[in-house]
Write a protein that holds these residues in place. Sequence first.
Motif, PDB file in Angstrom:
ATOM      1  N   LEU A  38     -37.507  21.363 -35.996  1.00 20.18           N
ATOM      2  CA  LEU A  38     -37.976  22.798 -35.984  1.00 20.18           C
ATOM      3  C   LEU A  38     -36.346  22.845 -37.384  1.00 20.18           C
ATOM      4  O   LEU A  38     -35.825  22.729 -36.791  1.00 20.18           O
ATOM      5  CB  LEU A  38     -37.876  24.052 -35.183  1.00 20.18           C
ATOM      6  N   THR A  39     -37.230  23.749 -38.610  1.00 24.11           N
ATOM      7  CA  THR A  39     -36.008  23.910 -39.103  1.00 24.11           C
ATOM      8  C   THR A  39     -35.667  25.484 -39.781  1.00 24.11           C
ATOM      9  O   THR A  39     -37.224  26.085 -39.315  1.00 24.11           O
ATOM     10  CB  THR A  39     -35.477  23.221 -40.608  1.00 24.11           C
ATOM     11  N   GLY A  40     -34.730  26.003 -39.109  1.00 28.10           N
ATOM     12  CA  GLY A  40     -34.962  27.301 -40.083  1.00 28.10           C
ATOM     13  C   GLY A  40     -33.706  28.474 -39.881  1.00 28.10           C
ATOM     14  O   GLY A  40     -33.177  28.074 -39.485  1.00 28.10           O
ATOM     15  N   VAL A  41     -33.866  29.207 -40.299  1.00 21.28           N
ATOM     16  CA  VAL A  41     -32.751  30.263 -40.491  1.00 21.28           C
ATOM     17  C   VAL A  41     -32.546  31.616 -39.340  1.00 21.28           C
ATOM     18  O   VAL A  41     -33.727  31.817 -39.055  1.00 21.28           O
ATOM     19  CB  VAL A  41     -32.415  30.807 -41.470  1.00 21.28           C
ATOM     20  N   LEU A  42     -31.486  31.701 -38.518  1.00 20.20           N
ATOM     21  CA  LEU A  42     -32.125  32.270 -37.242  1.00 20.20           C
ATOM     22  C   LEU A  42     -30.618  33.073 -37.236  1.00 20.20           C
ATOM     23  O   LEU A  42     -29.399  32.361 -36.956  1.00 20.20           O
ATOM     24  CB  LEU A  42     -31.806  31.205 -35.864  1.00 20.20           C
ATOM     25  N   ASP A  43     -30.759  34.165 -36.707  1.00 23.81           N
ATOM     26  CA  ASP A  43     -29.372  35.057 -35.855  1.00 23.81           C
ATOM     27  C   ASP A  43     -28.730  34.367 -35.094  1.00 23.81           C
ATOM     28  O   ASP A  43     -29.992  33.626 -34.451  1.00 23.81           O
ATOM     29  CB  ASP A  43     -29.676  36.289 -36.427  1.00 23.81           C
ATOM     30  N   ARG A  44     -28.036  35.106 -34.000  1.00 26.04           N
ATOM     31  CA  ARG A  44     -27.869  35.017 -32.414  1.00 26.04           C
ATOM     32  C   ARG A  44     -28.696  34.558 -31.899  1.00 26.04           C
ATOM     33  O   ARG A  44     -29.315  34.415 -31.196  1.00 26.04           O
ATOM     34  CB  ARG A  44     -26.340  35.343 -32.235  1.00 26.04           C
ATOM     35  N   SER A  45     -29.523  36.589 -31.884  1.00 25.36           N
ATOM     36  CA  SER A  45     -30.565  36.919 -31.141  1.00 25.36           C
ATOM     37  C   SER A  45     -31.698  35.961 -31.067  1.00 25.36           C
ATOM     38  O   SER A  45     -32.330  35.640 -30.277  1.00 25.36           O
ATOM     39  CB  SER A  45     -30.703  38.315 -31.019  1.00 25.36           C
ATOM     40  N   GLY A  46     -32.185  35.282 -32.468  1.00 26.02           N
ATOM     41  CA  GLY A  46     -33.167  34.813 -32.315  1.00 26.02           C
ATOM     42  C   GLY A  46     -33.018  33.152 -31.988  1.00 26.02           C
ATOM     43  O   GLY A  46     -34.035  32.142 -31.842  1.00 26.02           O
ATOM     44  N   LEU A  47     -31.970  32.535 -32.047  1.00 26.87           N
ATOM     45  CA  LEU A  47     -31.489  31.071 -31.998  1.00 26.87           C
ATOM     46  C   LEU A  47     -31.866  31.720 -30.775  1.00 26.87           C
ATOM     47  O   LEU A  47     -32.518  30.411 -30.059  1.00 26.87           O
ATOM     48  CB  LEU A  47     -30.243  31.182 -31.586  1.00 26.87           C
ATOM     49  N   HIS A  48     -31.327  32.743 -29.793  1.00 29.20           N
ATOM     50  CA  HIS A  48     -31.543  32.327 -28.404  1.00 29.20           C
ATOM     51  C   HIS A  48     -33.504  33.015 -27.747  1.00 29.20           C
ATOM     52  O   HIS A  48     -33.453  32.131 -27.038  1.00 29.20           O
ATOM     53  CB  HIS A  48     -30.525  33.777 -27.535  1.00 29.20           C
ATOM     54  N   GLY A  49     -33.896  33.789 -28.425  1.00 28.51           N
ATOM     55  CA  GLY A  49     -35.418  33.690 -28.779  1.00 28.51           C
ATOM     56  C   GLY A  49     -36.122  31.463 -28.955  1.00 28.51           C
ATOM     57  O   GLY A  49     -36.912  32.248 -27.462  1.00 28.51           O
ATOM     58  N   VAL A  50     -35.817  31.546 -29.665  1.00 29.94           N
ATOM     59  CA  VAL A  50     -36.700  30.513 -29.735  1.00 29.94           C
ATOM     60  C   VAL A  50     -35.869  29.207 -28.822  1.00 29.94           C
ATOM     61  O   VAL A  50     -36.766  28.943 -28.316  1.00 29.94           O
ATOM     62  CB  VAL A  50     -36.050  29.092 -30.771  1.00 29.94           C
ATOM     63  N   LEU A  51     -34.711  29.586 -27.632  1.00 28.78           N
ATOM     64  CA  LEU A  51     -34.274  28.794 -26.897  1.00 28.78           C
ATOM     65  C   LEU A  51     -34.638  28.596 -25.307  1.00 28.78           C
ATOM     66  O   LEU A  51     -35.971  28.204 -24.583  1.00 28.78           O
ATOM     67  CB  LEU A  51     -32.852  28.694 -26.548  1.00 28.78           C
ATOM     68  N   PHE A  52     -35.153  29.869 -25.534  1.00 33.20           N
ATOM     69  CA  PHE A  52     -35.858  30.585 -24.280  1.00 33.20           C
ATOM     70  C   PHE A  52     -37.548  29.914 -24.168  1.00 33.20           C
ATOM     71  O   PHE A  52     -37.980  29.814 -23.211  1.00 33.20           O
ATOM     72  CB  PHE A  52     -35.902  31.959 -24.352  1.00 33.20           C
ATOM     73  N   GLU A  53     -37.648  30.177 -25.812  1.00 31.13           N
ATOM     74  CA  GLU A  53     -39.771  29.902 -25.553  1.00 31.13           C
ATOM     75  C   GLU A  53     -39.730  28.799 -25.518  1.00 31.13           C
ATOM     76  O   GLU A  53     -40.469  28.109 -25.269  1.00 31.13           O
ATOM     77  CB  GLU A  53     -39.568  30.444 -27.284  1.00 31.13           C
ATOM     78  N   ILE A  54     -38.701  27.629 -25.718  1.00 32.57           N
ATOM     79  CA  ILE A  54     -39.248  25.713 -25.715  1.00 32.57           C
ATOM     80  C   ILE A  54     -38.668  25.993 -24.331  1.00 32.57           C
ATOM     81  O   ILE A  54     -39.516  25.067 -23.782  1.00 32.57           O
ATOM     82  CB  ILE A  54     -37.287  25.736 -26.323  1.00 32.57           C
ATOM     83  N   GLU A  55     -37.264  26.559 -23.299  1.00 32.19           N
ATOM     84  CA  GLU A  55     -38.025  26.056 -22.109  1.00 32.19           C
ATOM     85  C   GLU A  55     -39.038  27.054 -21.308  1.00 32.19           C
ATOM     86  O   GLU A  55     -39.256  26.644 -20.214  1.00 32.19           O
ATOM     87  CB  GLU A  55     -36.163  27.936 -21.088  1.00 32.19           C
ATOM     88  N   SER A  56     -39.564  28.382 -21.891  1.00 37.01           N
ATOM     89  CA  SER A  56     -40.209  29.109 -21.053  1.00 37.01           C
ATOM     90  C   SER A  56     -41.600  28.009 -21.278  1.00 37.01           C
ATOM     91  O   SER A  56     -42.992  28.206 -20.278  1.00 37.01           O
ATOM     92  CB  SER A  56     -40.319  30.070 -22.291  1.00 37.01           C
ATOM     93  N   LEU A  57     -42.260  27.574 -22.692  1.00 35.17           N
ATOM     94  CA  LEU A  57     -43.245  26.561 -22.363  1.00 35.17           C
ATOM     95  C   LEU A  57     -43.239  24.646 -21.657  1.00 35.17           C
ATOM     96  O   LEU A  57     -43.762  24.323 -22.024  1.00 35.17           O
ATOM     97  CB  LEU A  57     -42.966  26.244 -24.144  1.00 35.17           C
ATOM     98  N   GLY A  58     -41.764  24.959 -21.099  1.00 37.98           N
ATOM     99  CA  GLY A  58     -41.632  23.586 -20.181  1.00 37.98           C
ATOM    100  C   GLY A  58     -41.267  22.728 -21.384  1.00 37.98           C
ATOM    101  O   GLY A  58     -41.634  21.496 -21.480  1.00 37.98           O
ATOM    102  N   LEU A  59     -40.647  22.507 -22.715  1.00 40.70           N
ATOM    103  CA  LEU A  59     -41.051  21.535 -23.831  1.00 40.70           C
ATOM    104  C   LEU A  59     -39.451  21.099 -23.246  1.00 40.70           C
ATOM    105  O   LEU A  59     -37.979  21.620 -22.903  1.00 40.70           O
ATOM    106  CB  LEU A  59     -40.798  22.113 -24.599  1.00 40.70           C
ATOM    107  N   GLU A  60     -38.982  19.727 -23.764  1.00 40.86           N
ATOM    108  CA  GLU A  60     -37.335  18.618 -23.356  1.00 40.86           C
ATOM    109  C   GLU A  60     -37.197  18.899 -24.783  1.00 40.86           C
ATOM    110  O   GLU A  60     -37.623  19.095 -26.152  1.00 40.86           O
ATOM    111  CB  GLU A  60     -38.094  17.175 -23.572  1.00 40.86           C
ATOM    112  N   LEU A  61     -35.805  19.801 -24.370  1.00 37.79           N
ATOM    113  CA  LEU A  61     -35.375  20.306 -25.940  1.00 37.79           C
ATOM    114  C   LEU A  61     -33.724  18.830 -25.884  1.00 37.79           C
ATOM    115  O   LEU A  61     -33.095  18.272 -25.172  1.00 37.79           O
ATOM    116  CB  LEU A  61     -34.047  21.819 -25.431  1.00 37.79           C
TER     117      LEU A  61
END
Length: 75
Positions: A38-61
Amino acid sequence: MDPASARYLIRINGHLGAVLLSAFPGMTWQLNGRETVLTGVLDRSGLHGVLFEIESLGLELLEVRQITDREGDVT
């Protein structure tokens, strides 16, 4: 680009289907081997939101990296 924003590359193990990719609407995606990038422009809260979503979905980062325009999209 907002000075508080940056471009990020996020690698996830496995190929994400359309349903999982829909959880990341502001991101572009590419399959790279056995990974989804995944690539994209994110601010700090957007980055944390994406990381939270990855964890919530049980994906391996695998990687989160801030990239510059000189680095390109996927390596």
